[in-house]
Scaffold this active site. Structure first.
Site, PDB file in Angstrom:
ATOM      1  CB  CYS A 112      -6.839  11.627  -0.183  1.00 55.23           C
ATOM      2  SG  CYS A 112      -6.495  10.055  -0.971  1.00 55.23           S
ATOM      3  CG  HIS A 254      -5.841  11.261   3.657  1.00 56.03           C
ATOM      4  ND1 HIS A 254      -6.809  10.298   3.539  1.00 56.03           N
ATOM      5  CD2 HIS A 254      -4.908  10.974   2.703  1.00 56.03           C
ATOM      6  CE1 HIS A 254      -6.490   9.474   2.553  1.00 56.03           C
ATOM      7  NE2 HIS A 254      -5.341   9.863   2.039  1.00 56.03           N
ATOM      8  CG  ASN A 284      -5.262   6.323   1.407  1.00 54.98           C
ATOM      9  OD1 ASN A 284      -6.398   6.773   1.458  1.00 54.98           O
ATOM     10  ND2 ASN A 284      -4.274   6.975   0.829  1.00 54.98           N
TER      11      ASN A 284
HETATM   12  N1  COA Z   1       6.359  -4.379  -1.677  1.00 52.12           N
HETATM   13  C1  COA Z   1       7.687  -4.446  -1.841  1.00 52.12           C
HETATM   14  N2  COA Z   1       8.386  -3.488  -2.461  1.00 52.12           N
HETATM   15  C2  COA Z   1       7.692  -2.422  -2.934  1.00 52.12           C
HETATM   16  C3  COA Z   1       6.314  -2.296  -2.792  1.00 52.12           C
HETATM   17  C4  COA Z   1       5.648  -3.342  -2.140  1.00 52.12           C
HETATM   18  N3  COA Z   1       4.308  -3.325  -1.941  1.00 52.12           N
HETATM   19  N4  COA Z   1       5.926  -1.136  -3.356  1.00 52.12           N
HETATM   20  C5  COA Z   1       7.025  -0.554  -3.835  1.00 52.12           C
HETATM   21  N5  COA Z   1       8.101  -1.342  -3.588  1.00 52.12           N
HETATM   22  C6  COA Z   1       9.489  -1.139  -3.954  1.00 52.12           C
HETATM   23  C7  COA Z   1       9.666  -0.205  -5.133  1.00 52.12           C
HETATM   24  O1  COA Z   1       9.430  -0.875  -6.348  1.00 52.12           O
HETATM   25  C8  COA Z   1      11.082   0.220  -4.972  1.00 52.12           C
HETATM   26  O2  COA Z   1      11.891  -0.794  -5.492  1.00 52.12           O
HETATM   27  P1  COA Z   1      13.210  -0.419  -6.358  1.00 52.12           P
HETATM   28  O3  COA Z   1      14.071   0.359  -5.393  1.00 52.12           O
HETATM   29  O4  COA Z   1      13.739  -1.739  -6.735  1.00 52.12           O
HETATM   30  O5  COA Z   1      12.727   0.409  -7.488  1.00 52.12           O
HETATM   31  C9  COA Z   1      11.275   0.208  -3.448  1.00 52.12           C
HETATM   32  O6  COA Z   1      10.162  -0.502  -2.897  1.00 52.12           O
HETATM   33  C10 COA Z   1      11.278   1.595  -2.839  1.00 52.12           C
HETATM   34  O7  COA Z   1      10.214   2.321  -3.415  1.00 52.12           O
HETATM   35  P2  COA Z   1       9.819   3.717  -2.847  1.00 52.12           P
HETATM   36  O8  COA Z   1       8.730   4.280  -3.700  1.00 52.12           O
HETATM   37  O9  COA Z   1      11.084   4.497  -2.651  1.00 52.12           O
HETATM   38  O10 COA Z   1       9.272   3.267  -1.442  1.00 52.12           O
HETATM   39  P3  COA Z   1       8.732   4.191  -0.309  1.00 52.12           P
HETATM   40  O11 COA Z   1       9.465   3.894   0.923  1.00 52.12           O
HETATM   41  O12 COA Z   1       8.608   5.602  -0.767  1.00 52.12           O
HETATM   42  O13 COA Z   1       7.271   3.631  -0.100  1.00 52.12           O
HETATM   43  C11 COA Z   1       5.045   4.189  -0.711  1.00 52.12           C
HETATM   44  C12 COA Z   1       6.359   3.605  -1.166  1.00 52.12           C
HETATM   45  C13 COA Z   1       4.083   4.147  -1.883  1.00 52.12           C
HETATM   46  C14 COA Z   1       4.513   3.319   0.415  1.00 52.12           C
HETATM   47  C15 COA Z   1       5.275   5.619  -0.212  1.00 52.12           C
HETATM   48  O14 COA Z   1       5.975   6.351  -1.177  1.00 52.12           O
HETATM   49  C16 COA Z   1       4.013   6.327   0.104  1.00 52.12           C
HETATM   50  O15 COA Z   1       3.298   5.957   1.018  1.00 52.12           O
HETATM   51  N6  COA Z   1       3.696   7.409  -0.608  1.00 52.12           N
HETATM   52  C17 COA Z   1       2.500   8.169  -0.381  1.00 52.12           C
HETATM   53  C18 COA Z   1       1.330   7.366  -0.827  1.00 52.12           C
HETATM   54  C19 COA Z   1       0.041   8.028  -0.538  1.00 52.12           C
HETATM   55  O16 COA Z   1      -0.162   8.489   0.540  1.00 52.12           O
HETATM   56  N7  COA Z   1      -0.828   8.057  -1.513  1.00 52.12           N
HETATM   57  C20 COA Z   1      -2.119   8.583  -1.371  1.00 52.12           C
HETATM   58  C21 COA Z   1      -2.108  10.035  -1.595  1.00 52.12           C
HETATM   59  S1  COA Z   1      -3.168  10.850  -0.569  1.00 52.12           S
END
Ligand code: COA
Length: 372
Positions: A112, A254, A284
């Site tokens: 990214c 980004h 993204n």
């Molecule tokens: N729908 C519903 N629930 C979801 C889900 C979805 N699409 N994706 C994850 N969950 C769940 C998880 O399984 C977890 O459940 P659990 O508590 O039963 O284990 C719960 O949501 C919380 O997960 P968590 O990872 O703490 O959520 P979050 O608030 O951190 O959001 C992301 C998850 C992936 C959206 C977030 O971490 C994120 O955006 N990270 C950066 C991603 C990114 O930018 N990547 C590219 C790199 S440049």
């Protein structure tokens, strides 16, 4: 000698196929409310069967060349982590399809952060005198790397391409790339990875596990690193050229997650309106996200000539980086067309992103088709 790299053209393209949150919720354990509230994403574009990163890159490249008013460059740098094939790089074929002749062409893989690294590479080619004009493309078809059953990655990523033309100029003029900051931390490479398909896995000779062929990320750790690294990088770049972060008019991060963008702006004490964002409509788009956000910002009038702009990326590697410039007056990427025929036309504020035509090869110098 003053050999600055100056932004001279800009173009973007996304594939026509829209995938909404409800469509994903029909096949995954997720729902529209969760995706919107945790990521800010409402829909994204995915390639259709047989469509590739190279196809997206050709369309974006053609528009950037048109915007720059040129049909020739001295080099092509393509940022992508989803090349058409593992070997060779995709840039040479994109270059041939654009009719640009036997110029140097190569891929840059920084996930990214790829577009920022590719801009730095293009600027280096200009500074060395190797090139007077460089086409820099960020393109990814990340949907092709996503596990059909992984709700945490499948909802986030979209496909697309954006491109700029850099030309030789002087540091004092609008569009010149000025301050720059790049970094990496390979000790955290496991936070964002596709475990299989590379030499480490293939040299084992063991059968490949299907789940290892897909993209994985540790979402919360990535979130924290993205906020910290992008904010630090923006500060560093601004200070190198004597800007206070609060003097930035447009911050083009980004497009990882709407909450990441807001958190970086908060750390820099910048108002939310400073952020250019199209993540709601496109998700993204990896290496394409920064140039697509620029294209949208120009199309909606949020990004205007004279703005003090900082671009910042963060991604797998880990890698990060940022660049500063004063936004120049550019020729629109679309030659003509109805009032709504424009390259971006889809920031989160203004409505749906236009569908694109099917990618096709057009000979050197031919006008690009309207974006939709
Ligand atoms: N729908 C519903 N629930 C979801 C889900 C979805 N699409 N994706 C994850 N969950 C769940 C998880 O399984 C977890 O459940 P659990 O508590 O039963 O284990 C719960 O949501 C919380 O997960 P968590 O990872 O703490 O959520 P979050 O608030 O951190 O959001 C992301 C998850 C992936 C959206 C977030 O971490 C994120 O955006 N990270 C950066 C991603 C990114 O930018 N990547 C590219 C790199 S440049």
């Amino acid at each position: 000698m003053d050999r600055a790299a100056v932004v001279a053209g800009l173009g973007g393209w996304v594939p026509p196929t829209v995938v909404t949150n409800d469509q994903l919720a029909a096949v995954l354990d997720t729902d529209d409310a969760w995706i919107r509230s945790r990521t800010g994403i409402q829909e994204r574009r995915w390639v259709s069967p047989g469509q590739s990163t190279g196809d997206l890159a050709v369309e974006a490249g053609r528009r950037a060349l048109w915007s720059a008013g040129t049909d020739s460059v001295d080099a092509v740098v393509l940022a992508t982590s989803t090349p058409d094939r593992p070997c060779p790089g995709t840039a040479p074929e994109v270059t041939s399809r654009l009719g640009l002749g036997p110029v140097p062409a190569f891929d840059v893989a920084a996930v990214c952060t790829g577009f920022v690294y590719a801009l730095a590479t293009g600027a280096g080619l200009i500074a060395l005198g190797t090139a007077d004009r460089v086409l820099v493309v960020g393109a990814d078809a990340f949907s092709t790397l996503l596990s059909p059953s992984d709700r945490s990655t499948r909802v986030i990523f979209g496909d697309g391409a954006g491109a700029v033309v850099l030309r030789t100029g002087s540091y004092g003029e609008p569009g010149a790339l000025r301050g720059m900051n790049l970094g990496s931390d390979g000790s955290r490479s496991d936070l964002i990875e596709v475990p299989a398909g590379g030499s480490r896995e293939r040299s084992t000779g063991l059968p490949v596990k299907a789940e290892d062929t897909y993209f994985t990320m540790q979402g919360q750790a990535v979130f924290a690193e993205a906020v910290r690294r992008m904010a630090e990088s923006v500060r560093e770049t601004a200070s190198r050229i004597g800007w206070q972060p609060t003097e930035i008019d447009s911050l083009v991060l980004h497009q990882a997650n709407a909450r990441i963008l807001a958190a970086v702006a908060r750390r820099l004490a910048l108002p939310r309106e400073t952020l250019l964002s199209n993540i709601g409509r496109l998700g993204n788009t990896v290496a394409a996200s920064i140039p697509l956000a620029l294209a949208d910002g120009v199309a909606t009038g949020e990004l205007r000539p004279g703005h003090r702009v900082v671009l910042a990326g963060f991604g797998g590697g880990l890698t990060w980086g940022s660049l500063a410039l004063e936004w120049p007056q550019l020729r629109p990427a679309e030659p003509e067309g109805p009032a709504d025929s424009r390259v971006g036309a889809g920031s989160d504020a203004t409505g749906p992103y236009p569908a694109g035509p099917a990618p096709s090869h057009s000979p050197r110098g031919q006008r690009p088709p309207a974006n939709f």
